[in-house]
Enzyme design. Sequence first.
Site, PDB file in Angstrom:
ATOM      1  N   HIS A   1       0.851  -1.184   0.000  1.00  0.00           N
ATOM      2  CA  HIS A   1       0.000   0.000   0.000  1.00  0.00           C
ATOM      3  C   HIS A   1       0.892   1.242   0.000  1.00  0.00           C
ATOM      4  O   HIS A   1       2.082   1.171   0.347  1.00  0.00           O
ATOM      5  CB  HIS A   1      -0.913   0.005   1.229  1.00  0.00           C
ATOM      6  CG  HIS A   1      -2.091  -0.908   1.101  1.00  0.00           C
ATOM      7  ND1 HIS A   1      -2.761  -1.400   2.197  1.00  0.00           N
ATOM      8  CD2 HIS A   1      -2.727  -1.416   0.020  1.00  0.00           C
ATOM      9  CE1 HIS A   1      -3.760  -2.169   1.794  1.00  0.00           C
ATOM     10  NE2 HIS A   1      -3.755  -2.195   0.480  1.00  0.00           N
TER      11      HIS A   1
ATOM     12  N   GLY B   1      -1.559  -1.413  -8.728  1.00  0.00           N
ATOM     13  CA  GLY B   1      -2.660  -1.980  -7.945  1.00  0.00           C
ATOM     14  C   GLY B   1      -4.043  -1.490  -8.348  1.00  0.00           C
ATOM     15  O   GLY B   1      -4.942  -2.300  -8.580  1.00  0.00           O
TER      16      GLY B   1
ATOM     17  N   ASP C   1      -2.749  -6.388  -8.621  1.00  0.00           N
ATOM     18  CA  ASP C   1      -2.911  -7.380  -7.555  1.00  0.00           C
ATOM     19  C   ASP C   1      -3.717  -8.579  -8.054  1.00  0.00           C
ATOM     20  O   ASP C   1      -3.444  -9.721  -7.685  1.00  0.00           O
ATOM     21  CB  ASP C   1      -3.546  -6.757  -6.315  1.00  0.00           C
ATOM     22  CG  ASP C   1      -4.902  -6.116  -6.586  1.00  0.00           C
ATOM     23  OD1 ASP C   1      -5.058  -5.450  -7.641  1.00  0.00           O
ATOM     24  OD2 ASP C   1      -5.805  -6.266  -5.751  1.00  0.00           O
TER      25      ASP C   1
ATOM     26  N   ASP D   1      -1.455  -1.425   4.754  1.00  0.00           N
ATOM     27  CA  ASP D   1      -1.661  -0.369   5.733  1.00  0.00           C
ATOM     28  C   ASP D   1      -3.055  -0.568   6.319  1.00  0.00           C
ATOM     29  O   ASP D   1      -4.042  -0.223   5.687  1.00  0.00           O
ATOM     30  CB  ASP D   1      -1.548   0.993   5.062  1.00  0.00           C
ATOM     31  CG  ASP D   1      -1.729   2.137   6.037  1.00  0.00           C
ATOM     32  OD1 ASP D   1      -2.033   1.888   7.222  1.00  0.00           O
ATOM     33  OD2 ASP D   1      -1.563   3.294   5.617  1.00  0.00           O
TER      34      ASP D   1
ATOM     35  N   HIS E   1      -8.415   3.214  -3.641  1.00  0.00           N
ATOM     36  CA  HIS E   1      -7.772   2.851  -4.908  1.00  0.00           C
ATOM     37  C   HIS E   1      -6.684   1.784  -4.739  1.00  0.00           C
ATOM     38  O   HIS E   1      -6.179   1.256  -5.722  1.00  0.00           O
ATOM     39  CB  HIS E   1      -7.150   4.090  -5.570  1.00  0.00           C
ATOM     40  CG  HIS E   1      -5.942   4.609  -4.852  1.00  0.00           C
ATOM     41  ND1 HIS E   1      -6.048   5.468  -3.776  1.00  0.00           N
ATOM     42  CD2 HIS E   1      -4.624   4.386  -5.043  1.00  0.00           C
ATOM     43  CE1 HIS E   1      -4.816   5.749  -3.339  1.00  0.00           C
ATOM     44  NE2 HIS E   1      -3.944   5.113  -4.097  1.00  0.00           N
TER      45      HIS E   1
ATOM     46  N   ASP F   1      -6.644  -4.826  -2.890  1.00  0.00           N
ATOM     47  CA  ASP F   1      -7.429  -5.485  -1.851  1.00  0.00           C
ATOM     48  C   ASP F   1      -6.668  -6.676  -1.298  1.00  0.00           C
ATOM     49  O   ASP F   1      -6.535  -7.702  -1.959  1.00  0.00           O
ATOM     50  CB  ASP F   1      -8.770  -5.930  -2.425  1.00  0.00           C
ATOM     51  CG  ASP F   1      -9.626  -6.681  -1.430  1.00  0.00           C
ATOM     52  OD1 ASP F   1      -9.378  -6.561  -0.204  1.00  0.00           O
ATOM     53  OD2 ASP F   1     -10.545  -7.391  -1.862  1.00  0.00           O
TER      54      ASP F   1
ATOM     55  N   ARG G   1      -7.098 -14.612   0.629  1.00  0.00           N
ATOM     56  CA  ARG G   1      -7.993 -15.747   0.351  1.00  0.00           C
ATOM     57  C   ARG G   1      -7.379 -16.683  -0.689  1.00  0.00           C
ATOM     58  O   ARG G   1      -7.301 -17.894  -0.487  1.00  0.00           O
ATOM     59  CB  ARG G   1      -9.365 -15.267  -0.119  1.00  0.00           C
ATOM     60  CG  ARG G   1     -10.349 -16.411  -0.351  1.00  0.00           C
ATOM     61  CD  ARG G   1     -11.695 -15.943  -0.883  1.00  0.00           C
ATOM     62  NE  ARG G   1     -11.599 -15.252  -2.149  1.00  0.00           N
ATOM     63  CZ  ARG G   1     -11.378 -15.848  -3.345  1.00  0.00           C
ATOM     64  NH1 ARG G   1     -11.233 -17.151  -3.409  1.00  0.00           N
ATOM     65  NH2 ARG G   1     -11.318 -15.145  -4.448  1.00  0.00           N
TER      66      ARG G   1
END
Length: 121
Positions: free
Chosen positions: A8, A56, A61, A81, A88, A91, A97
Site C-alpha cells: 500500500h 494496484g 494485484d 496499511d 484505490h 485489496d 484468500r
Amino acid sequence: MNIALIAHDNKKIGIINFAKKHQHILANGHNLYATGTTGLKIMEATGLVIERFLSGPLGGDQQIGGKIAQGEMDLVIFLRDPLTSQPHEPDVTALIRICDVHEVPIATNIGTAEILIKYIK
C-alpha cells in the site's frame, strides 16, 4: 522461487527498505514480481530485476492473484496499511484468500516478511 512484492502507498518505503536489506537473497536466482509502482520503486532503489504487472488500482494485484491460482507463485509479501489504506489501493483480502486456497505463504507485515525471507535463504 517466484516471489510477489506488493505494498500500500504508506508501506512502499517499508517494502523498499526490506528489499534493500534482503537484496542478496532476492537476487539469488528468484523470480520477482510486483505491482507497477511498487516494482518500479524497488528496482530504482536496488537494481533488482522485477517483472512488473499493472499498478494496484489498475488490477496488478489481481494479475498476481492469477499467478497464484495457476500455481506460479511461491511467496507473497504484501505490506498493507491497516489504518489508512485508500479505496484505490489493492485489496489484501482477496490475495489472502487466494493464498490460503492454494497454500501459498503471505506476509502482510514486516515481522512476518522477515521470518519468511529467512525460509528461502
